[in-house]
Write an enzyme that holds these catalytic residues in place. Structure first.
Site, PDB file in Angstrom:
ATOM      1  N   SER A  42       0.849  -1.193   0.000  1.00  0.00           N
ATOM      2  CA  SER A  42       0.000   0.000   0.000  1.00  0.00           C
ATOM      3  C   SER A  42       0.883   1.242   0.000  1.00  0.00           C
ATOM      4  CB  SER A  42      -0.925  -0.043   1.224  1.00  0.00           C
ATOM      5  OG  SER A  42      -1.922   0.937   1.124  1.00  0.00           O
ATOM      6  N   ASN A  43       0.349   2.387   0.341  1.00  0.00           N
ATOM      7  CA  ASN A  43       1.146   3.616   0.434  1.00  0.00           C
ATOM      8  C   ASN A  43       0.571   4.470   1.552  1.00  0.00           C
ATOM      9  OD1 ASN A  43      -0.906   5.554  -0.736  1.00  0.00           O
ATOM     10  ND2 ASN A  43      -0.769   4.024  -2.377  1.00  0.00           N
ATOM     11  N   SER A  44       1.219   5.590   1.839  1.00  0.00           N
ATOM     12  CA  SER A  44       0.853   6.355   3.034  1.00  0.00           C
ATOM     13  C   SER A  44      -0.186   7.450   2.776  1.00  0.00           C
ATOM     14  CB  SER A  44       2.107   6.941   3.675  1.00  0.00           C
ATOM     15  OG  SER A  44       2.796   7.691   2.696  1.00  0.00           O
TER      16      SER A  44
ATOM     17  N   ALA B  91      -4.601   7.438  -4.250  1.00  0.00           N
ATOM     18  CA  ALA B  91      -3.246   6.974  -4.581  1.00  0.00           C
ATOM     19  C   ALA B  91      -3.361   5.473  -4.870  1.00  0.00           C
ATOM     20  CB  ALA B  91      -2.303   7.241  -3.416  1.00  0.00           C
TER      21      ALA B  91
END
Ligand code: CTP
Length: 209
Positions: free
Chosen positions: A21-23, A88
């Site tokens: 995943s991403n932040s 995102a």
């Protein structure tokens, strides 16, 4: 008017407890949804997993993976006047999603990844002349050149370009909005809640303000 907004990260599961995943915090997309609701628009908010409450009055569609988000966005896009893709989205997902928790073995391991669908590009190919399509570009270098490329490749009306260090997972943002007719509008640093209103003023035609 009906506005479709995507927000937050996606999660691409490797096994039942691990994912890529991403932040992304979802704050920009949620602020845009709140601003559109305050103006009396109908809002469909398609959101990946985030820790912030949905603005009251939005139709919230919760998704996890890029594939879920693609399905939700493609099915709701035709009924909307404007779509803002602020999520995102993961560009890659594991080729295999293991049903059982993976056990470690001696030595290194490699994870094979495959591309996910570029949702915004698909929406750009489905767009009718009356629909407004807006994307984001998060870049770490060559900000405006890369954003301009995405605007053209994905058939967008507007793209909101920000340096990763300026806005990602933060409560403020600095950005430049590029338009398909050559517009180039810089926005200095301000809270995302304030920026959301200015972005709507920019990307929506006056009859939709
Ligand atoms: N996006 C999308 N589907 C993807 C990846 C990105 O719809 N699989 C959307 C994002 O929501 C954003 C825009 O495309 O509005 C640009 O995303 P970004 O990550 O900056 O660019 P990419 O298209 O992924 O290009 P690159 O990785 O080459 O920078």
């Amino acid at each position: 008017m009906k506005i479709l907004i995507s927000a937050g990260p996606t999660r691409e599961y490797i096994d039942p407890v691990r994912f890529i995943s991403n932040s992304s915090s979802g704050q920009m997309g949620y602020a845009l949804a709140a601003a559109a609701l305050r103006r009396g628009h109908e809002v469909i908010l398609v959101s990946g997993p985030v820790n912030i409450p949905a603005p009251e009055g939005a139709e919230l569609v919760r998704v996890v993976s890029a594939a879920d988000m693609a399905e939700a966005m493609k099915s709701r896009f035709p009924e909307c006047d404007c779509c803002i893709m602020s999520a995102a989205v993961a560009d890659y997902r594991p080729v295999k999603n293991f049903e059982q928790k993976m056990k470690k073995t001696p030595g290194n391991m490699a994870l094979e990844l495959e591309r996910t669908e570029d949702i915004l590009k698909t929406l750009g190919s489905l767009k009718t002349p009356s629909q407004i399509l807006v994307g984001f570009a998060a870049e770490s270098e060559n900000l405006l050149e890369n954003a301009e490329g995405k605007l053209r490749r994905k058939n967008l009306d507007w793209i909101i370009a920000n340096k990763l260090s300026d806005g990602f997972a933060k409560s403020t943002n600095i950005c430049t909005v590029l338009g398909r007719n050559g517009e180039k509008i810089p926005f200095p640093e301000r809270p995302k809640t304030e920026l959301a209103d200015l972005l709507l003023d920019t990307v929506l035609p006056p009859e939709m303000w």
